[in-house]
Motif scaffolding. Structure first.
Motif, PDB file in Angstrom:
ATOM      1  N   LYS A 118      -2.389  12.563   2.659  1.00  0.00           N
ATOM      2  CA  LYS A 118      -0.973  12.398   1.806  1.00  0.00           C
ATOM      3  C   LYS A 118      -1.524  12.142   0.597  1.00  0.00           C
ATOM      4  O   LYS A 118      -1.981  11.181   0.049  1.00  0.00           O
ATOM      5  N   PRO A 119      -1.479  13.218  -0.430  1.00  0.00           N
ATOM      6  CA  PRO A 119      -2.137  13.046  -1.622  1.00  0.00           C
ATOM      7  C   PRO A 119      -1.816  11.896  -2.485  1.00  0.00           C
ATOM      8  O   PRO A 119      -2.401  11.507  -3.238  1.00  0.00           O
ATOM      9  N   GLU A 120      -0.357  11.402  -2.523  1.00  0.00           N
ATOM     10  CA  GLU A 120       0.063  10.247  -3.244  1.00  0.00           C
ATOM     11  C   GLU A 120      -0.686   9.046  -2.838  1.00  0.00           C
ATOM     12  O   GLU A 120      -0.589   8.223  -3.430  1.00  0.00           O
ATOM     13  N   PHE A 121      -1.408   8.992  -1.568  1.00  0.00           N
ATOM     14  CA  PHE A 121      -2.149   7.852  -1.251  1.00  0.00           C
ATOM     15  C   PHE A 121      -3.488   7.994  -1.357  1.00  0.00           C
ATOM     16  O   PHE A 121      -4.409   7.266  -1.140  1.00  0.00           O
ATOM     17  N   LYS A 122      -4.199   8.981  -2.221  1.00  0.00           N
ATOM     18  CA  LYS A 122      -5.589   8.822  -2.245  1.00  0.00           C
ATOM     19  C   LYS A 122      -5.716   7.996  -3.298  1.00  0.00           C
ATOM     20  O   LYS A 122      -5.502   8.075  -4.402  1.00  0.00           O
ATOM     21  N   MET A 123      -6.879   7.152  -3.062  1.00  0.00           N
ATOM     22  CA  MET A 123      -7.250   6.241  -3.866  1.00  0.00           C
ATOM     23  C   MET A 123      -8.375   6.224  -4.797  1.00  0.00           C
ATOM     24  O   MET A 123      -8.646   5.479  -5.664  1.00  0.00           O
ATOM     25  N   GLY A 124      -9.172   7.260  -4.706  1.00  0.00           N
ATOM     26  CA  GLY A 124     -10.489   7.477  -5.376  1.00  0.00           C
ATOM     27  C   GLY A 124     -11.477   8.276  -4.471  1.00  0.00           C
ATOM     28  O   GLY A 124     -11.147   8.773  -3.482  1.00  0.00           O
ATOM     29  N   THR A 125     -12.763   8.114  -4.905  1.00  0.00           N
ATOM     30  CA  THR A 125     -13.807   8.721  -4.003  1.00  0.00           C
ATOM     31  C   THR A 125     -15.151   7.646  -4.042  1.00  0.00           C
ATOM     32  O   THR A 125     -15.106   6.959  -4.705  1.00  0.00           O
ATOM     33  N   VAL A 126     -15.690   7.821  -2.785  1.00  0.00           N
ATOM     34  CA  VAL A 126     -17.024   7.000  -2.815  1.00  0.00           C
ATOM     35  C   VAL A 126     -17.994   7.239  -3.732  1.00  0.00           C
ATOM     36  O   VAL A 126     -18.675   6.423  -4.320  1.00  0.00           O
ATOM     37  N   PHE A 127     -17.942   8.338  -4.613  1.00  0.00           N
ATOM     38  CA  PHE A 127     -18.878   8.990  -5.617  1.00  0.00           C
ATOM     39  C   PHE A 127     -18.192   8.190  -6.933  1.00  0.00           C
ATOM     40  O   PHE A 127     -19.141   7.696  -7.815  1.00  0.00           O
ATOM     41  N   GLU A 128     -16.985   7.794  -7.138  1.00  0.00           N
ATOM     42  CA  GLU A 128     -16.616   7.290  -8.225  1.00  0.00           C
ATOM     43  C   GLU A 128     -16.879   5.862  -8.120  1.00  0.00           C
ATOM     44  O   GLU A 128     -16.896   5.124  -9.365  1.00  0.00           O
ATOM     45  N   GLY A 129     -16.718   5.155  -7.028  1.00  0.00           N
ATOM     46  CA  GLY A 129     -17.281   3.898  -6.887  1.00  0.00           C
ATOM     47  C   GLY A 129     -16.006   2.680  -7.365  1.00  0.00           C
ATOM     48  O   GLY A 129     -16.381   1.660  -7.527  1.00  0.00           O
ATOM     49  N   LYS A 130     -14.721   3.151  -7.550  1.00  0.00           N
ATOM     50  CA  LYS A 130     -13.858   2.581  -8.005  1.00  0.00           C
ATOM     51  C   LYS A 130     -12.314   3.137  -7.260  1.00  0.00           C
ATOM     52  O   LYS A 130     -12.252   4.092  -6.787  1.00  0.00           O
ATOM     53  N   LEU A 131     -11.171   2.191  -7.180  1.00  0.00           N
ATOM     54  CA  LEU A 131     -10.223   2.238  -6.335  1.00  0.00           C
ATOM     55  C   LEU A 131      -9.074   2.390  -7.393  1.00  0.00           C
ATOM     56  O   LEU A 131      -9.093   1.552  -8.636  1.00  0.00           O
ATOM     57  N   ASP A 132      -8.061   3.338  -7.205  1.00  0.00           N
ATOM     58  CA  ASP A 132      -6.933   3.170  -7.660  1.00  0.00           C
ATOM     59  C   ASP A 132      -6.120   1.888  -7.555  1.00  0.00           C
ATOM     60  O   ASP A 132      -5.574   1.328  -6.487  1.00  0.00           O
ATOM     61  N   GLU A 133      -5.910   1.018  -8.857  1.00  0.00           N
ATOM     62  CA  GLU A 133      -5.554  -0.540  -8.709  1.00  0.00           C
ATOM     63  C   GLU A 133      -3.902  -0.426  -8.363  1.00  0.00           C
ATOM     64  O   GLU A 133      -3.462  -1.567  -7.846  1.00  0.00           O
ATOM     65  N   ASN A 134      -3.208   0.510  -8.911  1.00  0.00           N
ATOM     66  CA  ASN A 134      -1.834   0.405  -8.414  1.00  0.00           C
ATOM     67  C   ASN A 134      -1.581   0.788  -6.992  1.00  0.00           C
ATOM     68  O   ASN A 134      -0.858  -0.143  -6.311  1.00  0.00           O
ATOM     69  N   ILE A 135      -2.475   1.513  -6.323  1.00  0.00           N
ATOM     70  CA  ILE A 135      -1.959   1.682  -4.757  1.00  0.00           C
ATOM     71  C   ILE A 135      -2.552   0.334  -4.056  1.00  0.00           C
ATOM     72  O   ILE A 135      -2.269  -0.140  -3.176  1.00  0.00           O
ATOM     73  N   ARG A 136      -3.918  -0.101  -4.528  1.00  0.00           N
ATOM     74  CA  ARG A 136      -4.499  -1.217  -3.906  1.00  0.00           C
ATOM     75  C   ARG A 136      -3.493  -2.545  -4.114  1.00  0.00           C
ATOM     76  O   ARG A 136      -3.417  -3.096  -3.144  1.00  0.00           O
ATOM     77  N   LYS A 137      -2.983  -2.607  -5.212  1.00  0.00           N
ATOM     78  CA  LYS A 137      -2.123  -3.723  -5.355  1.00  0.00           C
ATOM     79  C   LYS A 137      -0.796  -3.569  -4.598  1.00  0.00           C
ATOM     80  O   LYS A 137      -0.394  -4.681  -3.922  1.00  0.00           O
ATOM     81  N   ARG A 138      -0.305  -2.454  -4.536  1.00  0.00           N
ATOM     82  CA  ARG A 138       0.701  -2.245  -3.697  1.00  0.00           C
ATOM     83  C   ARG A 138       0.536  -2.461  -2.249  1.00  0.00           C
ATOM     84  O   ARG A 138       1.428  -3.351  -1.652  1.00  0.00           O
ATOM     85  N   PHE A 139      -0.717  -2.520  -1.571  1.00  0.00           N
ATOM     86  CA  PHE A 139      -0.884  -2.761  -0.136  1.00  0.00           C
ATOM     87  C   PHE A 139      -1.220  -4.150  -0.182  1.00  0.00           C
ATOM     88  O   PHE A 139      -0.633  -4.807   0.767  1.00  0.00           O
ATOM     89  N   MET A 140      -2.091  -4.878  -1.199  1.00  0.00           N
ATOM     90  CA  MET A 140      -2.556  -5.965  -1.157  1.00  0.00           C
ATOM     91  C   MET A 140      -1.455  -7.100  -1.207  1.00  0.00           C
ATOM     92  O   MET A 140      -1.314  -8.179  -0.608  1.00  0.00           O
ATOM     93  N   ASN A 141      -0.187  -6.860  -2.088  1.00  0.00           N
ATOM     94  CA  ASN A 141       0.935  -7.643  -2.133  1.00  0.00           C
ATOM     95  C   ASN A 141       2.010  -7.532  -1.169  1.00  0.00           C
ATOM     96  O   ASN A 141       2.914  -8.433  -1.137  1.00  0.00           O
TER      97      ASN A 141
END
Length: 454
Positions: free
Chosen positions: A366-389
């Motif tokens: 589901k492309p709208e939930f792609k959070m990044g890649t292991v090569f970039e080493g960082k996560l999409d903070e908007n998606i992360r916070k959406r799940f964390m909260n």
């Protein structure tokens, strides 16, 4: 808030906020209908229901002592915790999609036959090692890290599984981390060498087996359409025995075509398995095999059959563990886990063969939930916070549900797939989960009473 129900001949009351569970006599159980939501006795209600007399006065005294002891009608303190939610989580688990390919074509497969709405591909050792580097970096001060090998079918890429595992153990020693590995397999490619490596390195194994031969072979078919039961059952029996019937699960799925799924659990028990999970399919109603609201009475009756079977089995001295009836009535998960569930999207992530990151295996593709890649080493903070909260108090249906501290808001992927919103739970799954919790509590209470009598 309290929840009362009957099961296994017991009159059971759960005090939702405290987690206290009471097995009452029939008079006290019925008298609870005469209390308001704050625990205040309403004598006019008792008179209306005919629950009056010396025996009911005695029952009322017992109930009042539980209320005074903060074991009934306890105030929910967790809502206030959730209002000031400031949890800062770290990544502590990865689901590595070792193979976006499969040698089976299960009819209910959410992963599109292993392709995940993409293409067939295998994870390289390079991607897997980068995923290990990523989770070490993202895990902060946490020592213990979980790695789940998933697919498709992981045994189609087992050499890479081994290479990643050895790399993770090496890096764990260097960085003060302890890795725990799990692998899920359909068993078609399982052999003695793979079993030996799995037993040496995997803390847990999930074996896909739906139950009776006719049930399994109707849905878990090979590419040529033939069934897989006869090929995998002897391998699974051998593996389970080689692990001393511990640290594994046979994991099945029931559909509308086998609503008598207690028979499948019984069949798995007859095959000698002691660690069993048979779970409901999640699929849109457009599929013939999907579960409907009108199926719930039959499903509930089957759970009642199952809890009676398993309780009697335990009482006879034979241990069989059914995943959905596992419950810890003394400690259980910590408060944050009770509020927020599995941690998908911030503590638990899925990694595709190309290294893309998603909140969990069911969001992959589901492309709208792609959070990044292991090569970039960082996560999409908007998606992360959406799940964390997200927690049981951000979900309207959960905030007033008696089962909220046991299901923790349910599965975010199921909610999104069925309702388009991770905060809007899948109602049919909720109803089944509530029934399973009742069965689990009843079983624990019955076995506890048995132990105290002996």
């Amino acid at each position: 808030m309290i929840h009362k129900f009957k099961n296994l001949g017991q009159y059971i009351v759960l005090d939702v906020a405290s987690g206290a569970i009471h097995s009452l006599d029939e008079k006290a159980y019925n008298l609870l209908d005469c209390y308001d939501g704050e625990g205040v006795f309403q004598p006019e209600k008792a008179a209306e229901l005919g629950l009056v007399g010396p025996e009911y006065d005695e029952a009322a005294e017992e109930l009042q002592s539980l209320i005074d002891g903060k074991l009934l009608f306890t105030k929910d303190i967790y809502a206030e915790i959730a209002r000031h939610w400031d949890k800062q989580s770290v990544v502590k688990a990865l689901c590595l999609h070792i193979a976006h390919d499969c040698n089976l074509r299960c009819k209910y497969c959410f992963a599109d036959g292993g392709e995940y709405m993409g293409k067939r591909e295998l994870m390289s050792a390079e991607v897997g090692k980068k995923a290990i580097d990523f989770v070490i970096e993202q895990s902060g001060n946490r020592k213990n890290i979980e790695i789940d090998y998933f697919g498709g079918e992981p045994l189609m890429n087992f050499d890479v599984v081994k290479e990643i595992t050895e790399y993770a153990k090496e890096q764990g020693r260097l960085h003060g981390k302890s890795f725990r590995f799990t692998i899920t397999t359909n068993g078609v490619l399982l052999d003695e060498d793979k079993q030996a490596y799995i037993n040496e390195n995997m803390s847990n194994v999930v074996l896909s087996l739906d139950g009776r031969k006719e049930v399994h072979d109707a849905v878990r078919v090979r590419v040529d359409g033939s069934g897989s039961y006869d090929r995998v059952v002897p391998k699974f029996q051998k593996l389970a025995d080689s692990r001393n019937q511990n640290n594994y699960y046979v994991r099945g799925t029931f559909t509308r075509d086998n609503l008598d799924f207690a028979e499948d659990v019984k069949h798995l028990m007859d095959l000698g398995f002691e660690q069993i999970s048979v779970e409901p399919v999640v699929a849109p109603e457009t599929e013939d095999y999907s579960l409907r609201r009108e199926d719930l009475p039959a499903i509930f009756a089957e759970y009642d059959r199952l809890v009676e079977l398993l309780t009697n089995t335990r009482k006879s001295g034979k241990f069989v563990n059914f995943f959905h009836f596992m419950i810890d009535l003394e400690q259980g998960p910590c408060a944050y886990k009770r509020l927020s569930g599995c941690g998908s999207g911030h503590e638990y992530l899925a990694v595709t063969p190309s290294g893309d990151l998603y909140p969990c295996h069911q969001f992959v593709g589901k492309p709208e939930f792609k959070m990044g890649t292991v090569f970039e080493g960082k996560l999409d903070e908007n998606i992360r916070k959406r799940f964390m909260n997200s927690n049981i108090y951000t979900k309207e249906a959960c905030s007033t549900c008696w089962n909220r501290f046991y299901c923790s808001g349910g599965c975010a992927a199921n909610a999104f797939n069925m309702n388009g919103d991770i905060d809007k739970p899948y109602e049919i799954a909720c109803e089944m989960q509530k029934k399973r919790t009742e069965c689990a509590i009843a079983m624990a209470a019955a076995l506890s009473e048995e132990r105290s009598e002996n």
